[in-house]
Write a protein that holds these residues in place. Structure first.
Motif, PDB file in Angstrom:
ATOM      1  N   UNK A 270       0.817  -1.205   0.000  1.00  0.00           N
ATOM      2  CA  UNK A 270       0.000   0.000   0.000  1.00  0.00           C
ATOM      3  C   UNK A 270       0.857   1.263   0.000  1.00  0.00           C
ATOM      4  N   UNK A 271       0.199   2.409  -0.221  1.00  0.00           N
ATOM      5  CA  UNK A 271       0.876   3.699  -0.128  1.00  0.00           C
ATOM      6  C   UNK A 271       1.412   3.897   1.289  1.00  0.00           C
ATOM      7  N   UNK A 272       2.509   4.659   1.409  1.00  0.00           N
ATOM      8  CA  UNK A 272       3.128   4.865   2.723  1.00  0.00           C
ATOM      9  C   UNK A 272       2.341   5.838   3.583  1.00  0.00           C
ATOM     10  N   UNK A 273       1.479   6.665   2.952  1.00  0.00           N
ATOM     11  CA  UNK A 273       0.677   7.629   3.702  1.00  0.00           C
ATOM     12  C   UNK A 273      -0.770   7.195   3.758  1.00  0.00           C
ATOM     13  N   UNK A 274      -1.655   8.016   3.216  1.00  0.00           N
ATOM     14  CA  UNK A 274      -3.091   7.768   3.296  1.00  0.00           C
ATOM     15  C   UNK A 274      -3.609   7.154   2.007  1.00  0.00           C
ATOM     16  N   UNK A 275      -4.427   6.114   2.137  1.00  0.00           N
ATOM     17  CA  UNK A 275      -5.190   5.555   1.031  1.00  0.00           C
ATOM     18  C   UNK A 275      -6.658   5.851   1.272  1.00  0.00           C
ATOM     19  N   UNK A 276      -7.246   6.686   0.426  1.00  0.00           N
ATOM     20  CA  UNK A 276      -8.654   7.056   0.563  1.00  0.00           C
ATOM     21  C   UNK A 276      -9.475   6.219  -0.404  1.00  0.00           C
ATOM     22  N   UNK A 277     -10.539   5.571   0.145  1.00  0.00           N
ATOM     23  CA  UNK A 277     -11.363   4.646  -0.647  1.00  0.00           C
ATOM     24  C   UNK A 277     -12.808   5.086  -0.537  1.00  0.00           C
ATOM     25  N   UNK A 278     -13.434   5.363  -1.681  1.00  0.00           N
ATOM     26  CA  UNK A 278     -14.812   5.857  -1.694  1.00  0.00           C
ATOM     27  C   UNK A 278     -15.845   4.768  -1.778  1.00  0.00           C
ATOM     28  N   UNK A 279     -15.426   3.511  -2.006  1.00  0.00           N
ATOM     29  CA  UNK A 279     -16.355   2.386  -2.090  1.00  0.00           C
ATOM     30  C   UNK A 279     -15.942   1.308  -1.103  1.00  0.00           C
ATOM     31  N   UNK A 280     -15.956   0.070  -1.557  1.00  0.00           N
ATOM     32  CA  UNK A 280     -15.633  -1.072  -0.692  1.00  0.00           C
ATOM     33  C   UNK A 280     -14.133  -1.349  -0.696  1.00  0.00           C
ATOM     34  N   UNK A 281     -13.642  -1.879   0.416  1.00  0.00           N
ATOM     35  CA  UNK A 281     -12.314  -2.474   0.503  1.00  0.00           C
ATOM     36  C   UNK A 281     -12.528  -3.971   0.606  1.00  0.00           C
ATOM     37  N   UNK A 282     -12.145  -4.695  -0.460  1.00  0.00           N
ATOM     38  CA  UNK A 282     -12.454  -6.125  -0.535  1.00  0.00           C
ATOM     39  C   UNK A 282     -11.179  -6.888  -0.877  1.00  0.00           C
ATOM     40  N   UNK A 283     -10.715  -7.696   0.079  1.00  0.00           N
ATOM     41  CA  UNK A 283      -9.538  -8.541  -0.144  1.00  0.00           C
ATOM     42  C   UNK A 283     -10.000  -9.990  -0.089  1.00  0.00           C
ATOM     43  N   UNK A 284     -10.426 -10.525  -1.202  1.00  0.00           N
ATOM     44  CA  UNK A 284     -10.959 -11.874  -1.271  1.00  0.00           C
ATOM     45  C   UNK A 284      -9.882 -12.928  -1.515  1.00  0.00           C
ATOM     46  N   UNK A 285      -8.682 -12.471  -1.884  1.00  0.00           N
ATOM     47  CA  UNK A 285      -7.562 -13.355  -2.138  1.00  0.00           C
ATOM     48  C   UNK A 285      -6.295 -12.534  -2.136  1.00  0.00           C
ATOM     49  N   UNK A 286      -5.156 -13.189  -2.257  1.00  0.00           N
ATOM     50  CA  UNK A 286      -3.901 -12.454  -2.251  1.00  0.00           C
ATOM     51  C   UNK A 286      -3.616 -11.869  -0.876  1.00  0.00           C
ATOM     52  N   UNK A 287      -2.806 -10.803  -0.843  1.00  0.00           N
ATOM     53  CA  UNK A 287      -2.432 -10.185   0.422  1.00  0.00           C
ATOM     54  C   UNK A 287      -2.101  -8.724   0.174  1.00  0.00           C
ATOM     55  N   UNK A 288      -2.229  -7.916   1.239  1.00  0.00           N
ATOM     56  CA  UNK A 288      -1.786  -6.531   1.149  1.00  0.00           C
ATOM     57  C   UNK A 288      -1.130  -6.127   2.463  1.00  0.00           C
TER      58      UNK A 288
END
Length: 288
Positions: A270-288
């Motif tokens: 992910x970004x080192x600062x702020x990640x702004x998300x206007x909808x869903x955050x969906x991690x159904x597979x993989x990794x972050x």
């Protein structure tokens, strides 16, 4: 067939039409410019070629601001202009062409409404628009570089795959397909790029280094199988989906997605600062 003899210059001072394009042999409707000869177009002439364009060693095409329209209905025609540049190139015939030069340079617009064409193995440089409304093309894994400094340049692939896209011009570029697929990287060095309104699949890096992005409600799909970078700089993106098995890095300190952020496969840093998300955050597979 029109033959410009070795060492001679042909300057028609008007429009040239080579009819034919399938009923005869390979010579049918062909323009051949032999070694060290010159075909010199002037101003905005329109030249129609019904067969192949074949230029010999050290032969030259002086295109000025002219348009060459290729109209063949035959198969396997050749486009070989000895790496000279076109101004405008239009393909309207139902046949097929193979560009055998290593590179392609079009100072104006590439337009295709019919037929099929195989592009060179090297870089294709487009000075204005790339507008495919019919037919198909094979890009041959070669990058397309856009250089326009003007506004309103159409970029349309009509469901054909492209490899890498590089936007170097300071103008504006509008990707008018609903969906588009680039199997390589997309790099915006300058100018403003409006993305497709549907899905835009990118097989490698998607990086805005010095231009601007208009998201156009585009769902950016990152499909890389190796390492890839996502960078939007000061532009907002709409939605992003990581669907490749590669390792993805968001290189912006902060980034904004106006819609959903989805991780289906792969690994996302992910970004080192702020990640702004206007909808869903969906991690159904993989990794972050």
């Amino acid at each position: 067939k029109l033959l410009v003899w070795t060492g001679k210059t042909f300057e028609p001072n008007g429009n040239v039409t080579l009819s034919g394009g399938g009923a005869g042999g390979a010579q049918d409707g062909t323009l051949e410019v032999q070694n060290n000869a010159i075909f010199r177009a002037k101003t905005t002439e329109s030249h129609s070629v019904g067969g192949s364009m074949i230029f010999g060693s050290s032969a030259s095409l002086v295109s000025a601001s002219s348009t060459f329209t290729l109209t063949t209905t035959g198969a396997g025609r050749t486009i070989d202009v000895n790496a000279n540049s076109f101004h405008n190139l239009t393909l309207s015939g139902s046949g097929s062409w193979n560009m055998t030069d290593t590179t392609l340079t079009i100072n104006g617009t590439y337009a295709q409404s019919n037929g099929s064409v195989t592009f060179p193995t090297g870089t294709s440089t487009i000075g204005l628009a790339f507008n495919v409304t019919g037919g198909s093309f094979t890009i041959n894994d070669s990058p397309i570089v856009f250089t326009s400094s003007g506004a309103g340049n159409t970029v349309r692939f009509n469901n054909s795959l492209v490899s890498s896209l590089v936007f170097n011009g300071t103008g504006s570029f509008n990707m008018t397909d609903t969906n588009a697929t680039a199997t390589g990287a997309v790099v915006i060095n300058s100018g403003t790029v409006t993305l497709p309104s549907g899905n835009f699949a990118v097989g490698s890096d998607f990086t805005n280094l010095g231009g601007a992005i208009t998201h156009n409600t585009s769902d950016l799909i990152m499909t890389a199988t190796t390492t890839a970078t996502l960078r939007a700089s000061s532009s907002d993106l709409y939605a992003v989906r990581f669907a490749g098995v590669g390792s993805f890095t968001i290189s912006d300190p902060s980034i904004t997605f106006l819609e959903s952020f989805t991780v289906s496969t792969g690994t996302v840093t992910m970004a080192t600062g702020t990640t702004a998300i206007g909808g869903s955050l969906s991690a159904t597979g993989g990794a972050f």
